[in-house]
Enzyme design. Structure first.
Site, PDB file in Angstrom:
ATOM      1  N   ASP A   1      -9.483  -3.693  -5.851  1.00  0.00           N
ATOM      2  CA  ASP A   1      -8.959  -2.827  -4.800  1.00  0.00           C
ATOM      3  C   ASP A   1      -9.500  -1.412  -5.004  1.00  0.00           C
ATOM      4  O   ASP A   1      -9.343  -0.828  -6.078  1.00  0.00           O
ATOM      5  CB  ASP A   1      -7.428  -2.826  -4.857  1.00  0.00           C
ATOM      6  CG  ASP A   1      -6.788  -2.179  -3.636  1.00  0.00           C
ATOM      7  OD1 ASP A   1      -7.464  -1.433  -2.914  1.00  0.00           O
ATOM      8  OD2 ASP A   1      -5.589  -2.428  -3.414  1.00  0.00           O
TER       9      ASP A   1
ATOM     10  N   HIS B   1      -8.179  -4.912  -1.456  1.00  0.00           N
ATOM     11  CA  HIS B   1      -6.917  -4.380  -0.954  1.00  0.00           C
ATOM     12  C   HIS B   1      -6.147  -5.383  -0.113  1.00  0.00           C
ATOM     13  O   HIS B   1      -4.915  -5.385  -0.093  1.00  0.00           O
ATOM     14  CB  HIS B   1      -7.201  -3.116  -0.129  1.00  0.00           C
ATOM     15  CG  HIS B   1      -5.997  -2.285   0.144  1.00  0.00           C
ATOM     16  ND1 HIS B   1      -5.242  -1.709  -0.850  1.00  0.00           N
ATOM     17  CD2 HIS B   1      -5.408  -1.913   1.309  1.00  0.00           C
ATOM     18  CE1 HIS B   1      -4.246  -1.015  -0.316  1.00  0.00           C
ATOM     19  NE2 HIS B   1      -4.326  -1.126   0.994  1.00  0.00           N
TER      20      HIS B   1
ATOM     21  N   SER C   1       0.847  -1.185   0.000  1.00  0.00           N
ATOM     22  CA  SER C   1       0.000   0.000   0.000  1.00  0.00           C
ATOM     23  C   SER C   1       0.894   1.251   0.000  1.00  0.00           C
ATOM     24  O   SER C   1       1.707   1.425  -0.915  1.00  0.00           O
ATOM     25  CB  SER C   1      -0.958  -0.030   1.194  1.00  0.00           C
ATOM     26  OG  SER C   1      -2.001   0.882   1.022  1.00  0.00           O
TER      27      SER C   1
END
Length: 695
Positions: free
Chosen positions: A633, A667, A547
């Site tokens: 995501d 995600h 991320s």
């Protein structure tokens, strides 16, 4: 390694002009998710990655079996008491998802549960395996039992895009009620009488901006809009105080917050404002009997704790004043005591403040104390304390060698009682491993902490995984990992670089790694890698992050590619500038308080352009890179790593550069535990292979 030719992304020049700067983006076409060419390209990349890693299949299967064999597959959590029930979850061998259960409570001591056994009177609240059915992805966003214990509000998602459908289950009859609300966000809160449930929905940019009140038994179309947040920098959420006396509606940006409260027994009433938002001031509130506790950073960078009257919650009187060396993280109010979660010297801690008859007395504050722990590095936090009246505090504890442990702290006896430690099968012994902290020196002289774990007797210098994040004041604290043992037992060192931009060393540590100081995050990570090499601790260093930590991976690979033998970038935020320039995308506007606003500020634009990974790929020799992403995501879009890998193939030397896209996940990657173990086994086998360790 396969000699198969990697996919070549077509180039479709697309111009971007900002602040007089014209940039041509050849791979912008990959942002169109439903374009058949985009899907075909991602599938071609998956096929290439599968072929390029096919020689790792035996090792991947070995590591998967190691993870599986070390895990007690049929297991259960420590029960948590609330309103006359013990709540717990359990897993069963061969099943992907957990099962939420409860039994009637008798006393304060948790019942003794044994794996594979169920208690008399066990009631299954939610079975994730039944709910998931044959779906490739499944997650639960909300699971909230009404104060009366007779209703369960829960929400489910089957795609990974974090948009859930709310359902209500009657726990008396076991029936699912007709109430069903699609498109909700995480969280929610019940009214005191269980007649109403409050939930949040999102706007077109998928920002949670509205709170609604649903009356049980009525159509969703009749739900009442309670509050709508118009400022695009703010997210909102709704919760219930531990005392269950107040509904708490919070609005927050990255740097500012605002709270409204409503008596939970008056669900149709009007929320009242605690204190108007003030740019740069963050605060949270908890009900503590005859007053409120307020944790805030008004004129207190590391936060201070204050009290406030019930009829004037915006009138704050200091209780624990600001300290330069201690960051106050959270406060939990109970009838007989208050618990403060804090951070000092890069470690978390717990402070207990006694109370008399529901009221603080200044002389008793002198008897406040902190709970001590024996290990040099660890992580501790309050966990599972839903009841307001209790003489026990539930804690979660772990370190890099101590598996996750659950303690009750007896407030009368002032002693820790170990209730459960995660079982690690296969003869794991913490005494076989060592953990410690070292300090790197950054270019500006700042000392950067590094947490390190290795098996005792590991030959040095050793291949090393160096993990980092460094954004949003999120701390990567020392913690245990079953999967990591497969590296340590093969002679690896594992290290965490606690770089600026995170929160490990307090609020200033965060401030020194954001906005126009963001590059400190990247140079700190490189300094940590160089320290490990100079100390003769590390040979080949594999960098890993996800991320915003994926942004870190892309930035350090541009900054110092020769430092790293390989890079694992998971759901990586590597096309940061293009994303933060587009206010129509989820998270973008609220992110301007983290990165700056490059759309309206030329200086921010130039600064972000100077470090954004996608913009700065050049013709140097790069290490092998494994980028992992998910098609659904909604936090970091799949096209960021897809564009990045395409540009690396076009411009850079070295590699190979691999892209793996989960075509039905979000995600967090794949949702089932066995699926996630297989994905981790692939990543670890790639790390071992890249570091030339193949046993």
């Amino acid at each position: 390694m396969s000699s198969q030719t990697p996919p070549t992304a077509k180039k479709v020049p697309s111009e971007r002009v900002h602040h007089g700067d014209t940039v041509v983006d050849d791979y912008a076409w990959l942002t169109v998710k439903d374009d058949p060419e985009t899907v075909a390209y991602l599938e071609a990349e998956n096929a290439y990655t599968q072929q390029a890693t096919s020689h790792l299949k035996p090792l991947q299967e070995t590591i998967f079996q190691e993870i599986k064999d070390r895990t007690l597959e049929t297991d259960l959590s420590v029960p948590t008491r609330k309103n006359g029930w013990w709540y717990y979850s359990r897993t069963e061998e061969g099943k992907q998802y957990g099962i939420q259960c409860r039994v009637a409570a008798d006393g304060e001591t948790p019942p003794e549960l044994k794996a594979g056994e169920s208690l008399p009177g066990e009631q299954i609240l939610l079975d994730g395996n039944e709910l998931a059915g044959e779906s490739d992805f499944f997650s639960i966003g909300t699971s909230a039992v009404s104060p009366g214990g007779d209703l369960l509000a829960y929400s489910v998602n089957f795609t990974g895009d974090e948009r859930f459908t709310l359902k209500v289950k009657d726990l008396t009859t076991g029936e699912t009620l007709p109430d069903e609300i699609p498109g909700i966000f995480y969280g929610g809160a019940w009214s005191a009488d269980g007649t109403a449930f409050f939930y949040t929905t999102v706007d077109e940019a998928w920002r949670p901006n509205r709170v609604h009140r649903h009356t049980i038994g009525t159509p969703a179309e009749e739900d009442v809009l309670v509050h709508e947040e118009g400022d695009e920098r703010f997210w909102i959420g709704i919760g219930l105080s531990r005392s269950e006396r107040y509904l708490v509606l919070s609005a927050g940006s990255k740097i500012t917050s605002e709270v409204r409260i409503l008596e939970a027994d008056d669900p149709a009433g009007e929320f009242r404002l605690v204190r108007p938002r003030e740019t740069g001031v963050e605060y949270g509130i908890d009900h503590a009997g005859d007053h409120f506790l307020v944790l805030h950073n008004r004129n207190a960078e590391n936060f201070e704790l204050a009290t406030a009257p019930l009829d004037a919650p915006g009138d704050w009187t200091p209780l624990i004043e600001h300290r330069e060396d201690t960051r106050l993280l959270d406060v939990d109010a109970f009838q007989s005591h208050t618990v403060v979660h804090f951070r000092r010297d890069g470690l978390t801690g717990i402070r207990i403040l006694p109370r008399d008859a529901g009221t603080y007395r200044s002389e008793r504050l002198d008897s406040a104390y902190e709970i001590s722990f024996p290990e040099p590095i660890y992580d501790v936090s309050p966990a599972g304390n839903p009841e307001f009246t209790t003489e026990r505090l539930r804690l979660g504890y772990t370190s890099m060698i101590t598996p996750p442990s659950v303690y009750d702290y007896d407030l009368r006896a002032r002693e820790l009682i170990l209730l459960k430690q995660k079982v690690v099968l296969g003869g794991y012994d913490p005494a076989d491993y060592e953990q410690f902290r070292e300090w790197a020196t950054a270019a500006d002289g700042t000392r950067v902490p590094i947490s390190i774990v290795a098996r005792k007797g590991t030959a040095l210098p050793a291949p090393t995984v160096l993990y980092g994040y460094g954004s949003y004041e999120i701390s990567i604290d020392p913690s245990f990992s079953v999967a990591r043992l497969s590296l340590l037992d093969r002679g690896f060192v594992f290290a965490i670089a606690h770089v600026r931009g995170g929160g490990e060393m307090g609020r200033r540590w965060y401030e020194d790694g954001k906005f126009q100081k963001k590059k400190n995050t990247f140079t700190d990570f490189v300094a940590a890698a160089e320290h490990l090499k100079a100390a003769n601790r590390s040979s080949a260093i594999i960098a890993r992050g996800g991320s915003a930590g994926g942004l870190l991976m892309g930035a350090v690979t541009n900054l110092s590619p020769e430092t790293f033998a390989g890079v694992v970038a998971e759901v990586p935020f590597v096309d940061a500038l293009n994303t933060i320039l587009d206010p129509s995308l989820p998270l973008t506007v609220i992110e301007w308080d983290e990165w700056g606003d490059p759309l309206h500020n030329a200086d921010v634009y130039e600064y972000m352009k100077s470090y954004s990974p996608y913009e700065n790929v050049d013709d140097r020799v790069y290490p092998p890179i494994l980028a992992i992403t998910s098609l659904n995501d909604t936090r970091v879009f799949y096209h960021e790593p897809a564009k990045w890998i395409a540009k690396l193939r076009e411009v850079a030397d070295g590699g190979p550069f691999l892209l793996k896209t989960e075509m039905g996940a979000g995600h967090g990657g794949r949702s089932g535990r066995y699926d996630s173990w297989r994905e981790e086994a692939l990543t670890l086998s790639w790390i071992l292979d890249t570091a030339k360790v193949t046993r």
